[in-house]
Design a protein around this motif. Structure first.
Motif, PDB file in Angstrom:
ATOM      1  N   ARG A 200       0.821  -1.219   0.000  1.00  0.00           N
ATOM      2  CA  ARG A 200       0.000   0.000   0.000  1.00  0.00           C
ATOM      3  C   ARG A 200       0.847   1.258   0.000  1.00  0.00           C
ATOM      4  NH1 ARG A 200      -4.787  -2.207   4.046  1.00  0.00           N
ATOM      5  NH2 ARG A 200      -6.126  -2.995   2.361  1.00  0.00           N
ATOM      6  N   LEU A 201       2.061   1.169   0.533  1.00  0.00           N
ATOM      7  CA  LEU A 201       2.956   2.324   0.492  1.00  0.00           C
ATOM      8  C   LEU A 201       3.313   2.669  -0.949  1.00  0.00           C
ATOM      9  CD1 LEU A 201       4.286   4.096   2.680  1.00  0.00           C
ATOM     10  CD2 LEU A 201       6.332   2.688   2.467  1.00  0.00           C
ATOM     11  N   GLY A 202       3.277   1.673  -1.833  1.00  0.00           N
ATOM     12  CA  GLY A 202       3.510   1.951  -3.243  1.00  0.00           C
ATOM     13  C   GLY A 202       2.374   2.715  -3.884  1.00  0.00           C
ATOM     14  N   TYR A 203       1.178   2.636  -3.315  1.00  0.00           N
ATOM     15  CA  TYR A 203       0.030   3.381  -3.836  1.00  0.00           C
ATOM     16  C   TYR A 203      -0.164   4.719  -3.128  1.00  0.00           C
ATOM     17  CZ  TYR A 203      -1.459  -0.658  -6.552  1.00  0.00           C
ATOM     18  OH  TYR A 203      -1.522  -1.679  -7.469  1.00  0.00           O
ATOM     19  N   ASP A 204       0.236   4.780  -1.873  1.00  0.00           N
ATOM     20  CA  ASP A 204       0.100   6.027  -1.115  1.00  0.00           C
ATOM     21  C   ASP A 204       1.375   6.245  -0.302  1.00  0.00           C
ATOM     22  OD1 ASP A 204      -0.646   8.250   0.269  1.00  0.00           O
ATOM     23  OD2 ASP A 204      -2.339   7.339   1.322  1.00  0.00           O
ATOM     24  N   PRO A 205       2.394   6.887  -0.887  1.00  0.00           N
ATOM     25  CA  PRO A 205       3.669   7.075  -0.184  1.00  0.00           C
ATOM     26  C   PRO A 205       3.565   7.954   1.057  1.00  0.00           C
ATOM     27  CG  PRO A 205       3.922   7.412  -2.561  1.00  0.00           C
ATOM     28  CD  PRO A 205       2.452   7.352  -2.282  1.00  0.00           C
ATOM     29  N   THR A 206       2.427   8.619   1.262  1.00  0.00           N
ATOM     30  CA  THR A 206       2.279   9.491   2.429  1.00  0.00           C
ATOM     31  C   THR A 206       1.764   8.747   3.661  1.00  0.00           C
ATOM     32  OG1 THR A 206      -0.005  10.101   1.820  1.00  0.00           O
ATOM     33  CG2 THR A 206       1.781  11.430   0.891  1.00  0.00           C
ATOM     34  N   MET A 207       1.510   7.452   3.536  1.00  0.00           N
ATOM     35  CA  MET A 207       1.010   6.699   4.689  1.00  0.00           C
ATOM     36  C   MET A 207       2.043   6.705   5.808  1.00  0.00           C
ATOM     37  SD  MET A 207      -0.867   3.347   3.027  1.00  0.00           S
ATOM     38  CE  MET A 207      -1.073   2.668   4.665  1.00  0.00           C
ATOM     39  N   PRO A 208       1.604   6.921   7.069  1.00  0.00           N
ATOM     40  CA  PRO A 208       2.550   6.998   8.200  1.00  0.00           C
ATOM     41  C   PRO A 208       2.987   5.625   8.684  1.00  0.00           C
ATOM     42  CG  PRO A 208       0.319   7.339   8.988  1.00  0.00           C
ATOM     43  CD  PRO A 208       0.214   7.188   7.493  1.00  0.00           C
ATOM     44  N   VAL A 209       3.718   4.889   7.856  1.00  0.00           N
ATOM     45  CA  VAL A 209       4.166   3.551   8.235  1.00  0.00           C
ATOM     46  C   VAL A 209       5.682   3.473   8.127  1.00  0.00           C
ATOM     47  CG1 VAL A 209       2.006   2.468   7.528  1.00  0.00           C
ATOM     48  CG2 VAL A 209       3.881   2.634   5.887  1.00  0.00           C
ATOM     49  N   GLN A 210       6.255   2.603   8.925  1.00  0.00           N
ATOM     50  CA  GLN A 210       7.676   2.308   8.875  1.00  0.00           C
ATOM     51  C   GLN A 210       7.825   0.796   8.701  1.00  0.00           C
ATOM     52  OE1 GLN A 210      10.350   4.285   8.826  1.00  0.00           O
ATOM     53  NE2 GLN A 210       9.130   6.167   8.941  1.00  0.00           N
ATOM     54  N   ILE A 211       8.317   0.375   7.541  1.00  0.00           N
ATOM     55  CA  ILE A 211       8.457  -1.045   7.256  1.00  0.00           C
ATOM     56  C   ILE A 211       9.805  -1.536   7.783  1.00  0.00           C
ATOM     57  CG2 ILE A 211       8.336  -2.824   5.490  1.00  0.00           C
ATOM     58  CD1 ILE A 211       5.824  -1.096   5.744  1.00  0.00           C
ATOM     59  N   ASP A 212       9.786  -2.596   8.569  1.00  0.00           N
ATOM     60  CA  ASP A 212      11.019  -3.201   9.064  1.00  0.00           C
ATOM     61  C   ASP A 212      11.464  -4.256   8.043  1.00  0.00           C
ATOM     62  OD1 ASP A 212      13.108  -4.359  10.432  1.00  0.00           O
ATOM     63  OD2 ASP A 212      12.070  -4.446  12.350  1.00  0.00           O
ATOM     64  N   TYR A 213      12.218  -3.810   7.054  1.00  0.00           N
ATOM     65  CA  TYR A 213      12.620  -4.696   5.970  1.00  0.00           C
ATOM     66  C   TYR A 213      13.510  -5.835   6.465  1.00  0.00           C
ATOM     67  CZ  TYR A 213      10.888  -0.852   3.087  1.00  0.00           C
ATOM     68  OH  TYR A 213      10.103   0.118   2.522  1.00  0.00           O
ATOM     69  N   LEU A 214      14.383  -5.535   7.415  1.00  0.00           N
ATOM     70  CA  LEU A 214      15.264  -6.572   7.946  1.00  0.00           C
ATOM     71  C   LEU A 214      14.448  -7.679   8.621  1.00  0.00           C
ATOM     72  CD1 LEU A 214      18.183  -7.487   8.406  1.00  0.00           C
ATOM     73  CD2 LEU A 214      18.167  -6.180  10.555  1.00  0.00           C
ATOM     74  N   TYR A 215      13.394  -7.285   9.329  1.00  0.00           N
ATOM     75  CA  TYR A 215      12.522  -8.260   9.990  1.00  0.00           C
ATOM     76  C   TYR A 215      11.821  -9.150   8.965  1.00  0.00           C
ATOM     77  CZ  TYR A 215       8.609  -9.970  12.853  1.00  0.00           C
ATOM     78  OH  TYR A 215       7.684 -10.756  13.491  1.00  0.00           O
ATOM     79  N   LEU A 216      11.329  -8.546   7.890  1.00  0.00           N
ATOM     80  CA  LEU A 216      10.634  -9.320   6.859  1.00  0.00           C
ATOM     81  C   LEU A 216      11.587 -10.260   6.122  1.00  0.00           C
ATOM     82  CD1 LEU A 216       8.248  -6.612   5.335  1.00  0.00           C
ATOM     83  CD2 LEU A 216       7.690  -8.451   6.917  1.00  0.00           C
ATOM     84  N   PHE A 217      12.772  -9.778   5.776  1.00  0.00           N
ATOM     85  CA  PHE A 217      13.733 -10.646   5.095  1.00  0.00           C
ATOM     86  C   PHE A 217      14.196 -11.765   6.023  1.00  0.00           C
ATOM     87  CE2 PHE A 217      14.891  -6.820   2.291  1.00  0.00           C
ATOM     88  CZ  PHE A 217      13.941  -7.203   1.359  1.00  0.00           C
ATOM     89  N   GLY A 218      14.252 -11.477   7.329  1.00  0.00           N
ATOM     90  CA  GLY A 218      14.571 -12.526   8.285  1.00  0.00           C
ATOM     91  C   GLY A 218      13.523 -13.622   8.274  1.00  0.00           C
ATOM     92  N   TRP A 219      12.236 -13.226   8.176  1.00  0.00           N
ATOM     93  CA  TRP A 219      11.155 -14.206   8.074  1.00  0.00           C
ATOM     94  C   TRP A 219      11.278 -15.028   6.796  1.00  0.00           C
ATOM     95  CZ3 TRP A 219       7.107 -16.473  10.440  1.00  0.00           C
ATOM     96  CH2 TRP A 219       6.730 -15.994  11.710  1.00  0.00           C
ATOM     97  N   VAL A 220      11.559 -14.353   5.688  1.00  0.00           N
ATOM     98  CA  VAL A 220      11.623 -15.045   4.395  1.00  0.00           C
ATOM     99  C   VAL A 220      12.755 -16.062   4.382  1.00  0.00           C
ATOM    100  CG1 VAL A 220      12.107 -14.756   1.942  1.00  0.00           C
ATOM    101  CG2 VAL A 220      10.539 -13.184   3.087  1.00  0.00           C
ATOM    102  N   PHE A 221      13.973 -15.612   4.651  1.00  0.00           N
ATOM    103  CA  PHE A 221      15.123 -16.511   4.562  1.00  0.00           C
ATOM    104  C   PHE A 221      15.150 -17.512   5.717  1.00  0.00           C
ATOM    105  CE2 PHE A 221      16.624 -12.767   2.122  1.00  0.00           C
ATOM    106  CZ  PHE A 221      16.874 -13.418   0.922  1.00  0.00           C
ATOM    107  N   GLY A 222      14.652 -17.090   6.891  1.00  0.00           N
ATOM    108  CA  GLY A 222      14.605 -18.010   8.018  1.00  0.00           C
ATOM    109  C   GLY A 222      13.630 -19.149   7.775  1.00  0.00           C
ATOM    110  N   SER A 223      12.440 -18.822   7.278  1.00  0.00           N
ATOM    111  CA  SER A 223      11.446 -19.871   7.016  1.00  0.00           C
ATOM    112  C   SER A 223      11.895 -20.798   5.899  1.00  0.00           C
ATOM    113  CB  SER A 223      10.088 -19.249   6.670  1.00  0.00           C
ATOM    114  OG  SER A 223      10.177 -18.453   5.486  1.00  0.00           O
ATOM    115  N   LEU A 224      12.520 -20.235   4.856  1.00  0.00           N
ATOM    116  CA  LEU A 224      12.999 -21.072   3.759  1.00  0.00           C
ATOM    117  C   LEU A 224      14.115 -22.004   4.219  1.00  0.00           C
ATOM    118  CD1 LEU A 224      12.736 -21.743   0.776  1.00  0.00           C
ATOM    119  CD2 LEU A 224      14.376 -19.928   0.278  1.00  0.00           C
TER     120      LEU A 224
END
Length: 239
Positions: A200-224
């Motif tokens: 959704r940040l790609g559709y509305d860059p003004t949304m007040p969110v902070q994405i923890d990319y390291l956390y998400l990549f940890g989930w992806v590579f950890g689960s795999l």
């Protein structure tokens, strides 16, 4: 892969079309409920775009993580042929689900365009990155499910409850960052919530969110990693 596509619904390739149409069915049902109850879109002016930006990544994760496990169970008879390994059936189902996900996205985009909605995100890279992360997480969790299901086949039913709970609470129908801070803090521990916010940040860059990319990549590579280790030491031990 061709056998996988033909075995979905009705025993022919036309049944595979049902799999692709599911995202459109979700979109129609949710938008219909919002229109019936008079709920306005909290992101932009069009509820169809709001629902699609949340449902598509959530469904991509849900279908891949669940169907990989189901494919492993359905295609066990193929492993009676010595040249077919159980891991081959897992890879085949993963590839089919990736193709299905992108076909579903294309079909939803066509539907949105037909209704006069522009489906192109403001930040294309951000939206695509979030969607690809949803697919990658689905693959990782799917391989873990294969390992669990090889020992406890009943997990195939139990995981349905898990996916329904995640779908209802991850922010498909609402924007998580507008929840009270105490609730939002715990919601961000759910990687699907952050992936939806990423898209959704790609559709509305003004949304007040902070994405923890390291956390998400940890989930992806950890689960795999865990899933592949389970395939090596758990799944093969059951053969």
């Amino acid at each position: 892969m061709l056998r996988d596509m033909r075995s979905r619904f009705g025993g022919n390739y036309w049944g595979y079309l049902v799999q692709v149409l599911w995202p459109c069915a979700h979109l129609a049902i949710i938008v219909g409920v919002m229109a019936f109850r008079g709920i306005k879109s909290p992101m932009g002016d069009d509820p169809m775009m709001f629902v699609a930006s949340g449902a598509l990544p959530a469904l991509a994760f849900q279908y891949i993580s669940r169907e990989v496990m189901k494919g492993y169970m359905v295609h066990k008879p193929l492993t009676y042929f010595p040249q077919v390994k159980r891991f081959d059936t897992v890879v085949a189902r993963i590839l089919v689900e990736i193709v299905s996900s992108f076909l579903g996205v294309c079909l939803v985009f066509v539907v949105l365009i037909c209704f006069g909605v522009d489906p192109v995100p403001v930040d294309m890279i951000t939206a695509i990155g979030g969607y690809l992360t949803a697919i990658a997480l689905g693959i990782g969790v799917g391989t873990i499910n294969v390992g669990i299901c090889s020992v406890f086949p009943g997990w195939a039913l139990g995981y349905i409850l898990v996916t329904i709970t995640l779908y209802m609470t991850s922010g498909v129908y609402f924007i998580a960052c507008y929840m009270p801070e105490e609730i939002y803090y715990y919601m961000k521990w759910n990687p699907i919530t952050q992936i939806i916010e990423w898209v959704r940040l790609g559709y509305d860059p003004t949304m007040p969110v902070q994405i923890d990319y390291l956390y998400l990549f940890g989930w992806v590579f950890g689960s795999l990693t865990i899933g592949l280790l389970m395939e090596r030491y758990v799944v093969r031990a059951q053969q």
